[in-house]
Design a protein around this motif. Sequence first.
Motif, PDB file in Angstrom:
ATOM      1  N   MET A  85       0.831  -1.199   0.000  1.00  0.00           N
ATOM      2  CA  MET A  85       0.000   0.000   0.000  1.00  0.00           C
ATOM      3  C   MET A  85       0.872   1.257   0.000  1.00  0.00           C
ATOM      4  SD  MET A  85      -3.024   0.479  -0.354  1.00  0.00           S
ATOM      5  CE  MET A  85      -4.496   1.347  -0.023  1.00  0.00           C
ATOM      6  N   ASP A  86       1.942   1.241   0.791  1.00  0.00           N
ATOM      7  CA  ASP A  86       2.861   2.383   0.828  1.00  0.00           C
ATOM      8  C   ASP A  86       3.492   2.605  -0.542  1.00  0.00           C
ATOM      9  OD1 ASP A  86       2.394   2.760   3.540  1.00  0.00           O
ATOM     10  OD2 ASP A  86       4.097   1.502   4.135  1.00  0.00           O
ATOM     11  N   ILE A  87       3.889   1.534  -1.174  1.00  0.00           N
ATOM     12  CA  ILE A  87       4.511   1.630  -2.497  1.00  0.00           C
ATOM     13  C   ILE A  87       3.522   2.187  -3.515  1.00  0.00           C
ATOM     14  CG2 ILE A  87       5.495   0.278  -4.383  1.00  0.00           C
ATOM     15  CD1 ILE A  87       6.671  -1.575  -2.187  1.00  0.00           C
ATOM     16  N   LEU A  88       2.282   1.705  -3.473  1.00  0.00           N
ATOM     17  CA  LEU A  88       1.270   2.199  -4.402  1.00  0.00           C
ATOM     18  C   LEU A  88       0.987   3.692  -4.196  1.00  0.00           C
ATOM     19  CD1 LEU A  88      -1.244  -0.794  -4.426  1.00  0.00           C
ATOM     20  CD2 LEU A  88       0.252  -0.058  -6.288  1.00  0.00           C
ATOM     21  N   LYS A  89       0.957   4.133  -2.959  1.00  0.00           N
ATOM     22  CA  LYS A  89       0.725   5.556  -2.676  1.00  0.00           C
ATOM     23  C   LYS A  89       1.870   6.407  -3.220  1.00  0.00           C
ATOM     24  CE  LYS A  89      -2.067   5.060   1.497  1.00  0.00           C
ATOM     25  NZ  LYS A  89      -2.091   5.236   2.964  1.00  0.00           N
ATOM     26  N   ARG A  90       3.093   5.953  -3.002  1.00  0.00           N
ATOM     27  CA  ARG A  90       4.245   6.696  -3.495  1.00  0.00           C
ATOM     28  C   ARG A  90       4.233   6.759  -5.016  1.00  0.00           C
ATOM     29  NH1 ARG A  90       9.461   4.345  -0.862  1.00  0.00           N
ATOM     30  NH2 ARG A  90      10.378   6.026  -2.085  1.00  0.00           N
ATOM     31  N   LEU A  91       3.895   5.639  -5.653  1.00  0.00           N
ATOM     32  CA  LEU A  91       3.835   5.594  -7.106  1.00  0.00           C
ATOM     33  C   LEU A  91       2.757   6.536  -7.635  1.00  0.00           C
ATOM     34  CD1 LEU A  91       4.848   4.254  -9.692  1.00  0.00           C
ATOM     35  CD2 LEU A  91       3.172   2.460  -9.339  1.00  0.00           C
ATOM     36  N   SER A  92       1.621   6.537  -6.986  1.00  0.00           N
ATOM     37  CA  SER A  92       0.536   7.424  -7.391  1.00  0.00           C
ATOM     38  C   SER A  92       0.942   8.893  -7.280  1.00  0.00           C
ATOM     39  CB  SER A  92      -0.701   7.145  -6.533  1.00  0.00           C
ATOM     40  OG  SER A  92      -1.729   8.018  -6.840  1.00  0.00           O
ATOM     41  N   ASN A  93       1.608   9.257  -6.200  1.00  0.00           N
ATOM     42  CA  ASN A  93       2.084  10.634  -6.016  1.00  0.00           C
ATOM     43  C   ASN A  93       3.083  11.017  -7.099  1.00  0.00           C
ATOM     44  OD1 ASN A  93       0.515  11.112  -3.761  1.00  0.00           O
ATOM     45  ND2 ASN A  93       2.121  10.486  -2.320  1.00  0.00           N
ATOM     46  N   LEU A  94       3.989  10.101  -7.424  1.00  0.00           N
ATOM     47  CA  LEU A  94       4.968  10.374  -8.475  1.00  0.00           C
ATOM     48  C   LEU A  94       4.292  10.553  -9.830  1.00  0.00           C
ATOM     49  CD1 LEU A  94       7.828   7.907  -7.478  1.00  0.00           C
ATOM     50  CD2 LEU A  94       7.916  10.406  -7.434  1.00  0.00           C
ATOM     51  N   GLU A  95       3.307   9.698 -10.129  1.00  0.00           N
ATOM     52  CA  GLU A  95       2.591   9.817 -11.399  1.00  0.00           C
ATOM     53  C   GLU A  95       1.866  11.157 -11.485  1.00  0.00           C
ATOM     54  OE1 GLU A  95       0.117   6.323 -11.373  1.00  0.00           O
ATOM     55  OE2 GLU A  95       1.558   5.181 -12.563  1.00  0.00           O
ATOM     56  N   VAL A  98       4.485  13.819 -12.227  1.00  0.00           N
ATOM     57  CA  VAL A  98       5.042  13.770 -13.585  1.00  0.00           C
ATOM     58  C   VAL A  98       3.966  14.012 -14.621  1.00  0.00           C
ATOM     59  CG1 VAL A  98       6.103  12.240 -15.299  1.00  0.00           C
ATOM     60  CG2 VAL A  98       6.932  12.238 -12.943  1.00  0.00           C
ATOM     61  N   PHE A  99       2.918  13.252 -14.595  1.00  0.00           N
ATOM     62  CA  PHE A  99       1.893  13.361 -15.623  1.00  0.00           C
ATOM     63  C   PHE A  99       0.991  14.572 -15.408  1.00  0.00           C
ATOM     64  CE2 PHE A  99       2.702   8.678 -15.734  1.00  0.00           C
ATOM     65  CZ  PHE A  99       3.347   8.681 -16.956  1.00  0.00           C
ATOM     66  N   GLY A 100       0.851  14.994 -14.202  1.00  0.00           N
ATOM     67  CA  GLY A 100       0.030  16.172 -13.924  1.00  0.00           C
ATOM     68  C   GLY A 100       0.626  17.405 -14.580  1.00  0.00           C
ATOM     69  N   SER A 101       1.945  17.579 -14.491  1.00  0.00           N
ATOM     70  CA  SER A 101       2.579  18.737 -15.113  1.00  0.00           C
ATOM     71  C   SER A 101       2.543  18.622 -16.628  1.00  0.00           C
ATOM     72  CB  SER A 101       4.022  18.888 -14.622  1.00  0.00           C
ATOM     73  OG  SER A 101       4.774  17.750 -15.002  1.00  0.00           O
TER      74      SER A 101
END
Length: 113
Positions: A85-95, A98-101
């Motif tokens: 779950m921690d890994i998925l949250k970190r990945l989501s934040n990174l996406e 990156v993709f938000g900008s």
Amino acid sequence: MDNINLTPKDILQKEFKPKMRGYDPADVDTYLDTIIKDYETFQKNIQQLKDENERLLDKIDELTKQVSVGKTTSSTQPVNNATNMDILKRLSNLERRVFGSQLDNGENESHRI
């Protein structure tokens, strides 16, 4: 089996001396036959339990070796307490970063045309 004095064979071969006022030999034989069957059953049960005990001891040894190997393997690797779950949250934040900008840049460029 150190405490057992009689075997089924010993019981079967036992001869009693007849006396004037003794027991009925047929009753004694019938009773001894029942005892012999019980002894045979007990011996089978004891052997089955010994076999099962041996199998379980072997399994314990096998599992102990596996645990020992697992401990040495895990002790050589760095400890990581992150859960999925921690890994998925970190990945989501990174996406999102990156993709938000990129989405913002893409929308701004489309509005300019």
